[in-house]
Design a protein around this motif. Structure first.
Motif, PDB file in Angstrom:
ATOM      1  N   LEU A 336      45.277  27.702  35.585  1.00 38.90           N
ATOM      2  CA  LEU A 336      45.497  29.127  35.848  1.00 38.90           C
ATOM      3  C   LEU A 336      45.055  29.972  34.655  1.00 38.90           C
ATOM      4  N   TRP A 337      45.311  29.462  33.458  1.00 45.76           N
ATOM      5  CA  TRP A 337      44.863  30.184  32.250  1.00 45.76           C
ATOM      6  C   TRP A 337      43.343  30.408  32.290  1.00 45.76           C
ATOM      7  N   ARG A 338      42.603  29.368  32.638  1.00 46.51           N
ATOM      8  CA  ARG A 338      41.145  29.492  32.729  1.00 46.51           C
ATOM      9  C   ARG A 338      40.735  30.554  33.734  1.00 46.51           C
ATOM     10  N   VAL A 339      41.413  30.548  34.886  1.00 54.43           N
ATOM     11  CA  VAL A 339      41.069  31.487  35.956  1.00 54.43           C
ATOM     12  C   VAL A 339      41.353  32.919  35.517  1.00 54.43           C
ATOM     13  N   VAL A 340      42.554  33.153  34.986  1.00 53.88           N
ATOM     14  CA  VAL A 340      42.942  34.521  34.643  1.00 53.88           C
ATOM     15  C   VAL A 340      42.144  35.024  33.438  1.00 53.88           C
ATOM     16  N   ARG A 341      41.843  34.132  32.525  1.00 55.62           N
ATOM     17  CA  ARG A 341      41.038  34.507  31.357  1.00 55.62           C
ATOM     18  C   ARG A 341      39.682  35.052  31.800  1.00 55.62           C
ATOM     19  N   PHE A 342      39.138  34.442  32.840  1.00 57.41           N
ATOM     20  CA  PHE A 342      37.864  34.923  33.387  1.00 57.41           C
ATOM     21  C   PHE A 342      37.987  36.371  33.842  1.00 57.41           C
ATOM     22  N   TYR A 343      39.044  36.668  34.614  1.00 54.99           N
ATOM     23  CA  TYR A 343      39.197  38.044  35.107  1.00 54.99           C
ATOM     24  C   TYR A 343      39.477  39.019  33.967  1.00 54.99           C
ATOM     25  N   ALA A 344      40.153  38.541  32.927  1.00 54.21           N
ATOM     26  CA  ALA A 344      40.377  39.393  31.752  1.00 54.21           C
ATOM     27  C   ALA A 344      39.037  39.747  31.107  1.00 54.21           C
ATOM     28  N   GLU A 345      38.176  38.723  30.955  1.00 55.37           N
ATOM     29  CA  GLU A 345      36.852  38.949  30.361  1.00 55.37           C
ATOM     30  C   GLU A 345      36.019  39.913  31.203  1.00 55.37           C
ATOM     31  N   GLU A 346      36.125  39.774  32.507  1.00 55.18           N
ATOM     32  CA  GLU A 346      35.217  40.492  33.399  1.00 55.18           C
ATOM     33  C   GLU A 346      35.762  41.821  33.913  1.00 55.18           C
ATOM     34  N   SER A 347      37.006  42.146  33.574  1.00 49.28           N
ATOM     35  CA  SER A 347      37.529  43.449  33.966  1.00 49.28           C
ATOM     36  C   SER A 347      36.621  44.534  33.410  1.00 49.28           C
ATOM     37  N   CYS A 348      36.270  45.518  34.247  1.00 48.84           N
ATOM     38  CA  CYS A 348      35.323  46.541  33.796  1.00 48.84           C
ATOM     39  C   CYS A 348      35.997  47.569  32.902  1.00 48.84           C
ATOM     40  N   LEU A 396      47.192  44.328  48.683  1.00 52.21           N
ATOM     41  CA  LEU A 396      48.085  45.425  48.308  1.00 52.21           C
ATOM     42  C   LEU A 396      47.829  45.920  46.882  1.00 52.21           C
ATOM     43  N   GLY A 397      46.685  45.593  46.326  1.00 54.86           N
ATOM     44  CA  GLY A 397      46.391  45.873  44.923  1.00 54.86           C
ATOM     45  C   GLY A 397      46.451  47.338  44.551  1.00 54.86           C
ATOM     46  N   ASN A 398      46.739  47.598  43.271  1.00 56.44           N
ATOM     47  CA  ASN A 398      46.891  48.961  42.768  1.00 56.44           C
ATOM     48  C   ASN A 398      45.691  49.430  41.959  1.00 56.44           C
ATOM     49  N   THR A 399      44.555  48.789  42.139  1.00 55.56           N
ATOM     50  CA  THR A 399      43.374  49.173  41.365  1.00 55.56           C
ATOM     51  C   THR A 399      42.257  49.610  42.310  1.00 55.56           C
ATOM     52  N   ILE A 400      41.208  50.217  41.737  1.00 48.86           N
ATOM     53  CA  ILE A 400      40.116  50.740  42.564  1.00 48.86           C
ATOM     54  C   ILE A 400      39.455  49.615  43.344  1.00 48.86           C
ATOM     55  N   CYS A 401      39.216  48.481  42.692  1.00 50.79           N
ATOM     56  CA  CYS A 401      38.567  47.381  43.402  1.00 50.79           C
ATOM     57  C   CYS A 401      39.456  46.146  43.372  1.00 50.79           C
ATOM     58  N   ALA A 402      38.964  45.082  43.992  1.00 48.72           N
ATOM     59  CA  ALA A 402      39.779  43.877  44.168  1.00 48.72           C
ATOM     60  C   ALA A 402      39.790  42.965  42.942  1.00 48.72           C
ATOM     61  N   LEU A 403      39.077  43.333  41.859  1.00 48.39           N
ATOM     62  CA  LEU A 403      39.131  42.468  40.677  1.00 48.39           C
ATOM     63  C   LEU A 403      40.547  42.437  40.111  1.00 48.39           C
ATOM     64  N   GLY A 404      41.233  43.552  40.205  1.00 53.55           N
ATOM     65  CA  GLY A 404      42.626  43.577  39.770  1.00 53.55           C
ATOM     66  C   GLY A 404      43.462  42.603  40.570  1.00 53.55           C
ATOM     67  N   ASP A 405      43.284  42.627  41.884  1.00 52.80           N
ATOM     68  CA  ASP A 405      44.011  41.699  42.751  1.00 52.80           C
ATOM     69  C   ASP A 405      43.721  40.251  42.383  1.00 52.80           C
ATOM     70  N   SER A 406      42.463  39.983  42.014  1.00 51.15           N
ATOM     71  CA  SER A 406      42.025  38.592  41.867  1.00 51.15           C
ATOM     72  C   SER A 406      42.893  37.793  40.896  1.00 51.15           C
ATOM     73  N   GLY A 407      43.062  38.327  39.678  1.00 56.37           N
ATOM     74  CA  GLY A 407      43.885  37.612  38.702  1.00 56.37           C
ATOM     75  C   GLY A 407      45.337  37.532  39.143  1.00 56.37           C
TER      76      GLY A 407
ATOM     77  N   GLU B 130      30.443  33.611  31.656  1.00 56.65           N
ATOM     78  CA  GLU B 130      31.002  33.679  33.001  1.00 56.65           C
ATOM     79  C   GLU B 130      30.401  32.579  33.868  1.00 56.65           C
ATOM     80  N   CYS B 131      31.043  32.334  35.004  1.00 55.63           N
ATOM     81  CA  CYS B 131      30.621  31.288  35.943  1.00 55.63           C
ATOM     82  C   CYS B 131      29.133  31.444  36.267  1.00 55.63           C
ATOM     83  N   LEU B 132      28.376  30.337  36.167  1.00 53.02           N
ATOM     84  CA  LEU B 132      26.923  30.407  36.319  1.00 53.02           C
ATOM     85  C   LEU B 132      26.429  29.867  37.659  1.00 53.02           C
ATOM     86  N   ALA B 133      27.322  29.759  38.639  1.00 49.97           N
ATOM     87  CA  ALA B 133      26.950  29.282  39.985  1.00 49.97           C
ATOM     88  C   ALA B 133      26.382  27.869  39.938  1.00 49.97           C
ATOM     89  N   SER B 134      27.062  27.011  39.208  1.00 44.22           N
ATOM     90  CA  SER B 134      26.702  25.591  39.145  1.00 44.22           C
ATOM     91  C   SER B 134      27.945  24.755  39.402  1.00 44.22           C
TER      92      SER B 134
END
Lengths: 444, 164
Positions: A336-348, A396-407, B130-134
């Protein structure tokens, strides 16, 4: 394990032919005949056929494609655009790149059909910047199509101008979100737009725009070859056709596969033609069924079919078809840490709940994983996730797009394994020690 | 020396102008700034990174402000607003890759290259990405955008050996 419903392949049927990614090879297997046929029909008839086929968007939302197309305003004098989303980057998902690499003309023929139906004279294909090779194959295919008189001033000889351009991104997961993609196509940073208005009404350059996924549009030639009724019947319920899924993680044979809508998650993991099960002695602990934002399922929930609506009762989603398998020796906190860390990195960075919530959850998860966590941390984690997006249900997310929901959804889903989180806290360490990644986690 | 590399020569500017003129054919005439992403990519191909004078030039050619160009240049991770090492190595450590050994692979590469992920050096700039689709062909990495997948120690050794 054998399949209960054998799968007649559509999208991947010609992939074994190495010349399928050339115009000559594509044409030798009936390529561009469906476009020729479509150009003899009224656009409205094509949209009706797509509706009848139950084709649904393969990018993640599973929205009915024909219905989306019908949202284009008929009386708007502005130009209309088709944008193809080839910004494939949801962790767990690797399917569109193989369409671009193996069968790019199926996408281009689908674009021709779609643009004729929509009255769009320009199509932009937005491919993620990291797709050096897939983009090169696609560029070559586009050049071939122009040279052959398929695109340009006339569409396959018909008096209908169509220009198709590939635009490459530059490394931002958020640009797979359709309004961020439009911003990026307009030459800006990828900040999603508030909806409504939806892109069908106000999209690219303020004009009516349809955004469709690569797989969705690549399916059109086969759909019209076999007929919309055939396509609908091939599927299940309100999901027509087959789907491409990517199977990753703790299985003997990971890869990208075409499955039927009736194929179950269990069949995908264990069947000979798909994942071929786990190594001896290992069992499934959890499976993320539709890209890393889809709430994780337990080993008891694998009887679910890959059809879009089947995941709703489980409060998860078919998403983008990224199926990630974790075995019984895999640490769920670390995962889960790996997954959420990704969304943290990619949050705009546009919405506060996502910009601050994702890194906050990441820090808490790392703390728990390293044995420094408390029960209060676990409560805070769930509280932050709920502030970003309450659950269930999804959406039910509270952000403009679904990236907030994702994490947030990932956190909510992993609470099915709450006992493991508590164990980390009680033992003040990761119970899996130096090997948290299960059956295939060692680098060799 | 550094200043010299950062400067746009007359030849650089000519290449940039020609390339952008071609890019603009794809967009409506009143939407020149739409070409920002491909224009910055072109500048990076010419100079190796987004030199400040070049970014300003791009903004002028696309009839927008240098601030808008800078905003885009700093938003996307494939653009370099500082000169990167000769080899940019992006390693995916997301869940599907991690389940196939990516954490160990990153450690192995850090030790082998004598660097820590996230540190830009003269020769190597090793990054987690980020994920590279592999995901079905994990673990994976990209070296200067060339994609490598189904990686093992032997394969990583062979790839790194070629980077002189």
């Amino acid at each position: 394990m054998s399949l209960q419903h054998p799968v007649e392949k559509i999208v991947t049927r010609y992939w074994p032919h190495k010349d399928q990614n050339t115009l000559k090879g594509y044409k030798s297997r009936g390529g561009y005949q469906q476009l020729a046929k479509a150009l003899g029909q009224e656009p409205a008839a094509i949209i009706d056929a797509v509706k009848k086929s139950n084709l649904r968007g393969r990018g993640g939302a599973g929205f009915p494609t024909g219905l989306k197309w019908s949202f284009l305003p008929k009386d708007n004098p502005k130009p209309k655009y088709l944008c193809i989303n080839a910004d494939e980057s949801e962790p767990g998902t690797a399917k569109d790149r193989f369409i671009l690499e193996n069968d790019p003309h199926s996408l281009l023929e689908g674009i021709g059909i779609a643009c004729w139906a929509l009255g769009a004279h320009t199509c932009y294909i937005y491919a993620r910047g990291e797709f050096k090779h897939p983009s090169a194959v696609l560029d070559k295919a586009i050049a071939e199509a122009y040279a052959d008189g398929i695109f340009g001033k006339k569409l396959l000889g018909k008096d209908f101008e169509l220009n198709v351009y590939q635009v490459r991104g530059a490394g931002a997961y958020i640009c797979g979100e359709e309004t961020a993609l439009l911003e990026s196509l307009e030459g800006k940073k990828g900040w999603p737009r508030l909806k409504p208005p939806f892109p069908a009404v106000v999209g690219l350059f303020g004009c009516p725009t349809i955004v469709n996924n690569v797989e969705t549009i690549s399916t059109l030639p086969a759909l019209f070859e076999k007929g919309p009724e055939w396509f609908a019947n091939l599927g299940s319920g309100k999901s027509g056709g087959n789907r491409l899924v990517t199977l990753s993680g703790a299985v003997n044979r990971p890869g990208t596969f075409e499955v039927g809508m009736k194929t179950t998650l269990k069949e995908l993991i264990y069947a000979e033609e798909y994942g071929q099960g786990l190594p001896p002695g290992r069992a499934v602990k959890g499976v993320i069924p539709g890209g890393s934002s889809a709430p994780v399922l337990t080993a008891d929930e694998l009887g679910v079919a890959m059809e879009f609506d089947a995941f709703k009762p489980l409060n998860s989603m078919a998403g983008s078809g990224g199926v990630i398998v974790m075995d019984d020796m895999c640490c769920m906190v670390r995962s889960l840490w790996r997954v959420v860390r990704f969304y943290a990195e990619e949050s705009c960075g546009q919405c506060t709940p996502c910009r601050d919530g994702q890194p906050w959850m990441t820090r808490i998860l790392r703390k728990i994983e390293e044995g420094r966590g408390t029960r209060e941390d676990l409560e805070t984690l769930q509280h932050v996730a709920t502030s970003m997006a309450p659950y269930p249900p999804i959406g039910l997310g509270n952000t403009i797009c679904a990236l907030g929901d994702s994490g947030a959804l990932a956190v909510h889903g992993f609470m099915k394994f709450k006992r493991e989180f508590e164990q980390h806290i009680e033992e003040k360490r990761c119970p899996f020690g130096e090997r948290p990644w299960g059956a295939f986690g060692d680098f060799q | 020396m550094e200043m010299h590399h950062a400067a746009m020569t007359a030849d650089d500017t000519a290449r940039l102008e020609q390339g952008i003129a071609k890019l603009l054919e794809r967009y409506p005439k009143d939407r020149k700034s739409a070409a920002m992403l491909p224009a910055l990519r072109l500048l990076q191909e010419i100079k190796g990174w987004l030199v400040p004078d070049g970014v300003k030039r791009v903004a002028t050619l696309l009839e927008t402000t240098p601030e808008r160009a800078h905003e885009v240049a700093t938003f996307y991770i494939m653009y370099f607003t500082e000169k990167p090492g000769r080899y940019v190595i992006d390693v995916c450590t997301n869940l599907p890759c991690a389940l196939r050994g990516a954490e160990g692979m990153l450690k192995y590469m850090e030790a082998k290259l004598g660097t820590v992920a996230g540190t830009n050096g003269d020769k190597f700039y090793l990054r987690e990405t980020e994920c590279l689709a592999s995901c079905g062909t994990a673990p994976c990495m990209q070296v200067n955008e060339d994609h490598h997948e189904n990686l093992t120690k032997a394969k990583v050794d062979a790839i790194l050996e070629k980077l002189s």
